[in-house]
Enzyme design. Sequence first.
Site, PDB file in Angstrom:
ATOM      1  CB  SER A 368      80.049  59.178  54.438  1.00 13.40           C
ATOM      2  OG  SER A 368      80.218  59.852  55.672  1.00 13.40           O
ATOM      3  NE  ARG A 369      78.649  66.235  50.548  1.00 16.42           N
ATOM      4  CZ  ARG A 369      78.207  67.252  49.810  1.00 16.42           C
ATOM      5  NH1 ARG A 369      78.822  68.398  49.833  1.00 16.42           N
ATOM      6  NH2 ARG A 369      77.124  67.110  49.072  1.00 16.42           N
ATOM      7  CB  VAL A 370      81.630  62.663  58.218  1.00 17.61           C
ATOM      8  CG1 VAL A 370      82.373  62.377  59.520  1.00 17.61           C
ATOM      9  CG2 VAL A 370      80.715  63.853  58.380  1.00 17.61           C
TER      10      VAL A 370
END
Lengths: 505, 118
Positions: A368-370
């Site tokens: 998850s790049r967040v």
Amino acid sequence: MINSEDILSKLEKRLGAVGTGVKKEHVGTVISNNDGVITADGLARVQMGEMVEFTMGERGVVLNLSEDSVSISLLEGGTNIREGDKVKSTGKLLSIDAGEDLLGRVIDTIGNPLDGRPKIKKGKPMPLEKIAAGVIERQPVDTPLKTGIKAIDAMIPIGRGQRQLIIGDRGLGKTAIAVDTIINQKRKVKGKKRVICIYAAIGQKQSTVSQVVDKLKAEKALDYTIVVVAGASDPASMQYLAPYAAVSIGEYFMEKGEDVLIVYDDLTKHAWAYRQLSLVLKRPAGREAYPGDIFYLHSRLLERAVRLNDKNGGGSITALPIIETQASDISAYIPTNVISITDGQIYLQPDLFNLGIRPAINPGNSVSRVGGAAQTKAIKSVSGKLRLELAQYNSLAAFAQFGSELDESTTKQLERGKRSVEILKQPQYSPLPESLEIVSIWSVTNGFLDEIPVEEVGRFEAELHEYVKTHAGKLIEKLDTGDKPDEKTLGELEKIVSEFKKGFK
Amino acid sequence: MNKTFLKQLIITSYKKNELNQDRILKIADRLNRKDLKKYIKGLRMAEKIRTVIVETPIDENIETKRHIQKIYADKKVVFKKNPTLMVGSKITDNDDIVEMNLRNSLESIVESIGENYD
């Protein structure tokens, strides 16, 4: 007392505004009807993406503008359309009526109800094609969207406004993850807005969609969900437009400051439908016969998932696109396209599924790049170690297969890893609140399950949850606030888990 | 036969803004079946662009004819009688149709009622 003079004067005013009886039409003539695409001449001033209407009322959308003719893709019917029939432009770009009345309804791409319930009241027309919000109108993703699935909320967290891809072969539980996420939105989180859910079924079997709708109804999740259906038997144009219809409806709610979750199930079939349409429209074919703008098809769709800043209402659209791979090939054309667009992926692996690890999420290939920005402090504090421990376990497990003697710490790590894998298993349609997720993960990472046989971990967890709910209601409330647990809370948690473990048989 | 050549042929088929039968027959004799079909279609399109059709429920009068001819000075105006039109007229100019009649007014009222009342 109703004054009849008032009523009559109001009616007269309305009649005056109705129209002068002059009707202007811009028309063309059908030249040919091939595979759901009508070629017509005339219509010199028609726009790309404009809706047109045929003599018997069938509707179509203009998809090609040539020097002498116009190609129209039919949205409904069309078997009666013959050469020489008249087609008129409506002057309107393709749009869908969106409103509160859509909640709980199952509709098609152009807004017709499919659930046999009364007609939907006319809402605000939302254009299907729209440019996404610019950089200035956005704010960073910092509010979690809880799926209720431990593996995701702990290691691959999703935030409101994020695009998180769910990718894997057929039958691995991609739709199950999406449905569980929708069901989990039933749970009201203090201080957070409700999440309206939209499930876009693209190219799916009607039986599959029906099962999903029934499940949502049974779990009382349909009340805040809208289902947009363009099934396998619907024209390619409907399948192509369905995700855009879903996001247009989502934008209606987002503009009112609401948070929306949209599931696109699935974009592989969406790409196939667009390929079919493009080939019939005689557009040049590129790699794997997809048209040249296949990337743009998905990028412009997914860019509309956004978290707006407070000045623009503070609403958000979270997108969960689903991609079906063939033989786990994530380096194929469409999967790589969508992976490069989204803010992370949840990768489902058939080996894990066959081993009974369900959801079959591969935490190594999922990201998850967040990241932590989409997690509450509470879950972040307990799950920080989990991903690393699992990665270490996976590399050790491969080594341990050779059967050589292992030292005590390695054995301990292996045993801990097995229990971590076991605790992350979760039955379908059973999303958990954050408090119980924290209880489970904290218990395993702090060694409380080290003495429990692996095959008993599932039962241990289920009974622990019941025990904690019954005996430590205040602790559950504290954990649900999302604040990082202090020493006192952790002490209470340790006490309650130890108590339960003593009595566990 | 490409589009440019077809356009040239169509322009040549006109003499003093009217289709010239001799020229058309000469051209038609020299075309094969496939090109002839394209040529005929092109002529129909050209005529459609140059012609305005005015439909009325009653026979036209000279005043009206003169008035409409003034509005469409560069086109040929053809008058047709259409008894289905209720108190009004219909003008077809290539792709555009302007219809003014009582039926439209009634349809607008029905539509408005449908939109505003359940």
